[in-house]
Design an enzyme around this catalytic site. Sequence first.
Site, PDB file in Angstrom:
ATOM      1  N   ASP A 198       0.870  -1.169   0.000  1.00 51.77           N
ATOM      2  CA  ASP A 198       0.000   0.000   0.000  1.00 51.77           C
ATOM      3  C   ASP A 198       0.913   1.227   0.000  1.00 51.77           C
ATOM      4  O   ASP A 198       2.060   1.149   0.437  1.00 51.77           O
ATOM      5  CB  ASP A 198      -0.887  -0.021   1.242  1.00 51.77           C
ATOM      6  CG  ASP A 198      -1.668   1.267   1.413  1.00 51.77           C
ATOM      7  OD1 ASP A 198      -2.353   1.665   0.453  1.00 51.77           O
ATOM      8  OD2 ASP A 198      -1.571   1.879   2.490  1.00 51.77           O
ATOM      9  N   ASP A 210      -1.717  -0.762   6.063  1.00 54.43           N
ATOM     10  CA  ASP A 210      -1.908  -0.221   7.403  1.00 54.43           C
ATOM     11  C   ASP A 210      -3.348   0.156   7.721  1.00 54.43           C
ATOM     12  O   ASP A 210      -3.668   0.455   8.868  1.00 54.43           O
ATOM     13  CB  ASP A 210      -1.028   1.018   7.601  1.00 54.43           C
ATOM     14  CG  ASP A 210      -1.473   2.175   6.703  1.00 54.43           C
ATOM     15  OD1 ASP A 210      -1.696   1.941   5.504  1.00 54.43           O
ATOM     16  OD2 ASP A 210      -1.608   3.297   7.212  1.00 54.43           O
ATOM     17  N   ASP A 228      -7.148  -1.738   3.554  1.00 51.51           N
ATOM     18  CA  ASP A 228      -6.187  -2.745   3.112  1.00 51.51           C
ATOM     19  C   ASP A 228      -6.532  -4.141   3.624  1.00 51.51           C
ATOM     20  O   ASP A 228      -5.990  -5.134   3.137  1.00 51.51           O
ATOM     21  CB  ASP A 228      -4.774  -2.393   3.599  1.00 51.51           C
ATOM     22  CG  ASP A 228      -4.287  -1.066   3.047  1.00 51.51           C
ATOM     23  OD1 ASP A 228      -4.538  -0.803   1.862  1.00 51.51           O
ATOM     24  OD2 ASP A 228      -3.657  -0.302   3.804  1.00 51.51           O
TER      25      ASP A 228
END
Length: 643
Positions: free
Chosen positions: A340, A538, A542
């Site tokens: 990410d 995080d 996600d």
Amino acid sequence: MNEIKSTCAPAVSVKPNNGTDWQQTLKRHGEGIAAVVCGVLTFGAWMTQSSGTVWSFVLYVLAYFIGGYAKAKEGLVTLFKERELDVNLLMLLAAIGAASIGYWFEGAILIFIFSLSGALESYTLSRSYRDIESLMDLRPETALRYKDGVETRIKIEELSVGDLIIVKPGERIPADGTIREGVSSVNQASITGESIPVEKEKDDTVFAGTLNGEGSLLIEVGSESESSLFSKIIQLVQDAQSEMPPSQQFIERFEGLYAKTVVGITLLLMLIPHYALGWTWSETLYRAMVFLVVASPCALVASIMPAMLSAISNSARRGVLFKGGAHLENLAGVRAIAFDKTGTLTMGRPQVTDIVPLQDYSEEELLWITGSIESLSEHPIGRAITEKAQNTGRQLARPQNLQAVTGFGVVAEFEGQTWKVGKEAFVDMASENKELFGLLSRLEAEGKTVIFAQNDRGIAGLLAVQDTLRAEAKETVAQLRELGITVVMLTGDKRSTAEAMAAEAGVDEVYAELLPQQKVESVKALKEKYGKVAMIGDGVNDAPALATASVGIAMGNAGSDVALDTADLVLMNDDLTKIPVAIRLGKKAGRIIKQNIAFSLGIIILLILSNFAQSLTLPLGVIGHEGSTILVILNGLRLLKSS
């Protein structure tokens, strides 16, 4: 309470320290103490054996009982509850069988070395638990409840829906809820992936785990908290200890069938050689007992878990907390890692990237003016501008009559002029030229947030702020590529912003403008293309992708609760460089496990052949078999110190 059970060592459970120090010491080192006492008693019995006194017999019985009690208990529990034979019963049957034909010393040595190897394996398990436990500075999550005009600090588990809580500047919001009083900026990067804090005011919704900015908030709790940070960490520890990798699961299944086969062959060896080969009954029973010892798969069973738990313990000390050995095994085989962007590859906080002065100001002077004005602001963007200005070394001045306009910017008197510093909508752009609008469009297209500075004469300049790469991001990507792993970026940001960050970090592939479900689809596509794929993120957005990946990795400090719960391992210090370290450790663990399995199988085959050749004595069989068990455990323990 979850436990991890090994067939060559007793279960080790995670329990609170409720007893006295000596009781805890005895519990922790009980197996080792029993093994040492067994060894001392065996030596004493051997020394008095030639005297023909009853003391030799008494000492042998005590050695058998003290050294074999834990193994006998575990073996009998497995037999009667699970209706399975394990190596514990095989060893005890061999020791009793040796004693029945007069080989008391050999049987005692067998129990001594067997209990010593079990104590060594238990040490590995307890060491893994203590290392993971010592990683954390365990702090209970609390909330400041406001009731009847009184503020009370309580545990978040005590919060109820409808309670009012006070969240002070800089504190993490402890529960989902609605703002009833106050205005502040809230960093929601852990929930939404937004790197720029969001302005919040009355009736706005806030989420647990997000970080309050410069204002104090009164929040009405909207949902109860199901678990504290402390309990989550303990759960992670238990998961790491209780979950076996697939290779160990196979060995466990294999062991039951193997043990039954060994017992069956032993019974045949107690009869057939006497009639078929003309051996004496004494020799026949002796060789059957030797076979029972050397054919036991204890070394094979101990080949995996000590090594795996040593690797988990090692990685835990480095700030990488695995939830089980299966994930370490999977991580060693990943061929692609998807990152990410916001809060993972990047810092998740803004920094000044562009300074564009207008009128007759220089870059340094415009930065000094805006930095001085923002010096009284607690907004993250304001702090970013002030920090940038302070780095020039010039002393900042103090503005007069500063007023913050929530969601827009600040107004202040500075050096005889009225200044506005804030968003485009906060300043007067009506009379400005097309060149300025073109500059604004370009900066925004690059994913940057543009801040305007306006004085009495008009727009004096603008500054752009943007999230920046973590310091270790480039190094991490480079190390992963050296390991032959493809690095991918998955983000919901604009493609132009994502590609700029990817180019700077050295990422191989970029997937931008993705919704959470599209991230899941991207991970599935990567798995089809590369095989095993890891995903690191995080935020809540996600979590679905983390669950879909072969290995899900969460950022421990910046990560949301959902990401931490979903992930298979957690970077407790958010240090990306630990990922390639963990991969190398996983690969080394795999090599050591293969070495152990090959070595243990080789020793078993060699000892069995030597026994049938009538060239192997029971003491040598004991030493060869139990020695190989100790060696594979020690080989696994090397991973505790592996770099």
